[in-house]
Design a protein around this motif. Structure first.
Motif, PDB file in Angstrom:
ATOM      1  N   ASN A   1       0.869  -1.186   0.000  1.00  0.00           N
ATOM      2  CA  ASN A   1       0.000   0.000   0.000  1.00  0.00           C
ATOM      3  C   ASN A   1       0.897   1.224   0.000  1.00  0.00           C
ATOM      4  O   ASN A   1       1.583   1.503   0.987  1.00  0.00           O
ATOM      5  CB  ASN A   1      -0.902  -0.014   1.244  1.00  0.00           C
ATOM      6  N   ASP A   2       0.912   1.947  -1.120  1.00  0.00           N
ATOM      7  CA  ASP A   2       1.854   3.062  -1.230  1.00  0.00           C
ATOM      8  C   ASP A   2       1.553   4.211  -0.261  1.00  0.00           C
ATOM      9  O   ASP A   2       2.404   5.077  -0.034  1.00  0.00           O
ATOM     10  CB  ASP A   2       1.937   3.580  -2.674  1.00  0.00           C
ATOM     11  N   ASP A   3       0.358   4.228   0.341  1.00  0.00           N
ATOM     12  CA  ASP A   3       0.035   5.269   1.320  1.00  0.00           C
ATOM     13  C   ASP A   3       1.033   5.277   2.478  1.00  0.00           C
ATOM     14  O   ASP A   3       1.433   6.336   2.962  1.00  0.00           O
ATOM     15  CB  ASP A   3      -1.377   5.067   1.891  1.00  0.00           C
ATOM     16  N   TRP A   4       1.419   4.078   2.933  1.00  0.00           N
ATOM     17  CA  TRP A   4       2.380   3.996   4.041  1.00  0.00           C
ATOM     18  C   TRP A   4       3.692   4.683   3.671  1.00  0.00           C
ATOM     19  O   TRP A   4       4.313   5.343   4.507  1.00  0.00           O
ATOM     20  CB  TRP A   4       2.682   2.533   4.381  1.00  0.00           C
ATOM     21  N   TYR A   5       4.098   4.520   2.436  1.00  0.00           N
ATOM     22  CA  TYR A   5       5.415   4.972   2.004  1.00  0.00           C
ATOM     23  C   TYR A   5       5.483   6.493   1.902  1.00  0.00           C
ATOM     24  O   TYR A   5       6.408   7.122   2.439  1.00  0.00           O
ATOM     25  CB  TYR A   5       5.786   4.324   0.660  1.00  0.00           C
ATOM     26  N   TRP A   6       4.501   7.101   1.193  1.00  0.00           N
ATOM     27  CA  TRP A   6       4.581   8.561   1.073  1.00  0.00           C
ATOM     28  C   TRP A   6       4.302   9.272   2.403  1.00  0.00           C
ATOM     29  O   TRP A   6       4.867  10.320   2.692  1.00  0.00           O
ATOM     30  CB  TRP A   6       3.716   9.117  -0.047  1.00  0.00           C
ATOM     31  N   LEU A   7       3.445   8.670   3.256  1.00  0.00           N
ATOM     32  CA  LEU A   7       3.174   9.289   4.548  1.00  0.00           C
ATOM     33  C   LEU A   7       4.420   9.243   5.443  1.00  0.00           C
ATOM     34  O   LEU A   7       4.815  10.263   6.032  1.00  0.00           O
ATOM     35  CB  LEU A   7       2.005   8.582   5.234  1.00  0.00           C
ATOM     36  N   TYR A   8       5.038   8.060   5.524  1.00  0.00           N
ATOM     37  CA  TYR A   8       6.231   7.929   6.374  1.00  0.00           C
ATOM     38  C   TYR A   8       7.351   8.851   5.886  1.00  0.00           C
ATOM     39  O   TYR A   8       8.030   9.505   6.696  1.00  0.00           O
ATOM     40  CB  TYR A   8       6.719   6.479   6.376  1.00  0.00           C
ATOM     41  N   ALA A   9       7.562   8.920   4.576  1.00  0.00           N
ATOM     42  CA  ALA A   9       8.639   9.749   4.026  1.00  0.00           C
ATOM     43  C   ALA A   9       8.436  11.219   4.388  1.00  0.00           C
ATOM     44  O   ALA A   9       9.387  11.913   4.771  1.00  0.00           O
ATOM     45  CB  ALA A   9       8.707   9.589   2.510  1.00  0.00           C
ATOM     46  N   ALA A  10       7.188  11.704   4.297  1.00  0.00           N
ATOM     47  CA  ALA A  10       6.914  13.109   4.614  1.00  0.00           C
ATOM     48  C   ALA A  10       7.137  13.394   6.097  1.00  0.00           C
ATOM     49  O   ALA A  10       7.659  14.448   6.463  1.00  0.00           O
ATOM     50  CB  ALA A  10       5.481  13.456   4.211  1.00  0.00           C
ATOM     51  N   ILE A  11       6.752  12.434   6.952  1.00  0.00           N
ATOM     52  CA  ILE A  11       6.946  12.623   8.401  1.00  0.00           C
ATOM     53  C   ILE A  11       8.434  12.579   8.738  1.00  0.00           C
ATOM     54  O   ILE A  11       8.953  13.440   9.453  1.00  0.00           O
ATOM     55  CB  ILE A  11       6.198  11.532   9.203  1.00  0.00           C
ATOM     56  N   LYS A  12       9.114  11.571   8.227  1.00  0.00           N
ATOM     57  CA  LYS A  12      10.523  11.367   8.549  1.00  0.00           C
ATOM     58  C   LYS A  12      11.378  12.538   8.066  1.00  0.00           C
ATOM     59  O   LYS A  12      12.311  12.967   8.756  1.00  0.00           O
ATOM     60  CB  LYS A  12      11.010  10.065   7.914  1.00  0.00           C
TER      61      LYS A  12
END
Length: 529
Positions: free
Chosen positions: A365-376
């Motif tokens: 699920n690509d949602d996890w990836y773009w969300l984590y990247a923006a937070i990190k």
């Protein structure tokens, strides 16, 4: 079937038939019966409620196990009789049965006490909620606010407003009307501090992240309440006050990133998310992250990489950054079909060369990836995804809305290319200023922050902090007694003319006595005509 139809009469007949034929009913049957009795239509309400209490007593006699739904239904039945003590007792009994109460369990007791103006018991219910890890939402806080206003309890009103600030942030129109009623009341005009330690207020605001101090009502006198938007610079168009951007706690942000990573790692296959974390550590940080699927599918069914490219170029220009934003895209959108066309292949290759694209693996699920990247990376996130589905609900209603407000960039397309709606110029949350003003955002159906209406609440007679002379203009340097005399003369002469002057001279002794009383009591005597 009776439950589906809401047929309480039919259900009670079946219950009586079961008793007559010595058929033993289970917990589920009793729960359904009590639910039907508690929600019966008006025409059969009284008889259904009597039967409901009879069924509840039968359960106790037969030692039928209770559950949360059972207790809540009985509490709702108590509401019809205005019996708040019984409704509250149902919640208290849950703990004896090892049941954790829910928010809905407290609703009946809170509703009864608030409706009856029983402010002490209403706040006892709230205390019980908090002790058991249940937090009130806007309907509960609105009820507590109303009972506090009706009772004229200014400290309670102040505390509830801060609870609305932390848990609700933007209030509904009904809550806004209630807040407006408070600020325009005589009680509100009378409460507050004439003088305060400005350094203490500033320090409290700094420790809280800005936008509030929590030190109580500041100033005295009548409030002016207006409805006004906030401009693109975060200035209230009514009072001109600059609203603030409330800082996000770095520790909370780091914990939020760890929480997202932990949930994603559990749900993604073959350590794929851990691989992404290592990739991000190596190629990051980025100044922006683009949800490429959301961009490429904007207003159409087929994915267009050219739209992603336009958004990427546009956000680079806006941020004046040399480094490309991170483009997160599922690998199935990179290969096959129109993606094999030379133009599209060239775009993908360009992004790869710049180390600016991450293709999420099959089954992820690509949602996890773009969300984590923006937070990190602590950067902007370009997406129109409202992030309201079950995945994002895992993060709760505390930190996530604040983070999203400060980092999400929405986009649209015009004939000339993409346009961006950056995060609002101030935090869209109830704000309290160091001078004692309040700004309350009202829920808006529009996605455009410029159209949101705020309540602007300020004192018409602003007071002065004791330790900040820079907040006082030359006018305030005039001795208070002289200033009041001058204002009184202006008022009398303007309104009543020459006859007013003569009457004013006659009553000058009385005015002097009032001013002496104000000095002795360190207060202002206000007359409302």
């Amino acid at each position: 079937m009776c439950s589906k139809r809401g047929d309480v009469v039919g259900a009670i007949k079946l219950y009586e038939l079961a008793k007559k034929e010595f058929i033993k009913l289970g917990q589920y049957h009793y729960a359904v019966l009590l639910y039907l009795c508690s929600s019966a239509a008006t025409e059969v309400k009284r008889a259904a409620l009597r039967k409901g209490f009879e069924i509840y007593n039968e359960m106790r006699l037969e030692n039928i196990p209770m559950n949360e739904a059972t207790f809540t239904s009985v509490a709702r039945m108590a509401t019809a009789f205005g019996d708040g003590d019984m409704a509250f007792d149902m919640v208290k009994q849950m703990k004896e049965y090892g049941i954790n109460p829910r928010l809905r369990s407290y609703g009946p007791a809170l509703s009864i006490f608030c409706s009856n103006g029983d402010i002490d018991n209403a706040f006892k219910v709230e205390s019980h909620m908090l002790e058991h890890g249940v937090y009130p939402e806007e309907p509960e806080l609105e009820a507590l606010l109303k009972v506090s206003i009706d009772a004229g309890k200014s400290e309670k009103v102040y505390n509830v407003l801060h609870k609305l600030r932390t848990s609700v942030r933007q209030v509904s129109s009904s809550t806004a009307e209630l807040i407006e009623r408070w600020f325009t009341s005589k009680t509100a005009s009378r409460v507050g501090k004439r003088k305060w330690d400005q350094n203490l207020i500033i320090e409290a605001m700094k420790n809280g992240g800005g936008g509030w101090h929590g030190k109580g009502w500041l100033g005295k006198g009548k409030w002016t309440v207006s409805r006004s938007p906030v401009d693109s610079d975060g200035l209230c168009k009514c009072c001109g006050k600059k609203l603030v951007t409330i800082d996000l706690d770095p520790v909370e942000t780091e914990n939020f990133a760890k929480s997202v990573a932990s949930i994603a790692a559990e749900r993604e296959k073959d350590s794929s998310f851990q691989k992404f974390q290592k990739w991000l550590d190596y190629y990051g940080p980025f100044e922006a992250v683009v949800d490429a699927a959301n961009v490429g599918l904007y207003s159409q069914r087929s994915f267009k990489p050219s739209k992603v490219n336009a958004v990427v170029n546009g956000i680079r220009q806006m941020l004046h950054c040399r480094k490309w934003p991170l483009i997160v895209l599922h690998n199935r959108r990179i290969n096959g079909g129109k993606m094999e066309e030379p133009f599209n292949k060239a775009l993908i290759e360009k992004w790869r060369t710049a180390d600016a694209i991450y293709a999420t693996p099959t089954g992820s699920n690509d949602d996890w990836y773009w969300l984590y990247a923006a937070i990190k990376c602590g950067c902007l996130l370009v997406t129109n995804d409202e992030m309201r589905d079950h995945l994002f609900q895992l993060f709760g209603n505390d930190f996530f809305p604040k983070w999203k407000e400060r980092h999400q960039v929405r986009f649209s397309f015009t004939e000339t290319g993409p346009t961006f709606r950056m995060p609002p110029p101030c935090s869209v949350v109830i704000q309290e200023t160091e001078e004692g003003q309040w700004h309350i955002p009202i829920v808006s159906e529009s996605e455009n922050e410029d159209e949101r209406i705020w309540l602007c609440c300020s004192r018409s007679n602003s007071s002065s902090p004791s330790s900040s002379s820079h907040h006082q203009n030359q006018e305030s340097e005039i001795p208070r007694t002289q200033k009041k005399k001058r204002e009184a003369r202006i008022s009398v002469e303007t309104v009543f003319g020459e006859s007013g002057k003569r009457n004013h001279r006659k009553n000058n002794t009385l005015l002097a006595q009032l001013e002496t009383a104000e000095q002795l009591g360190d207060c202002a005597i206000d007359f409302q005509i």
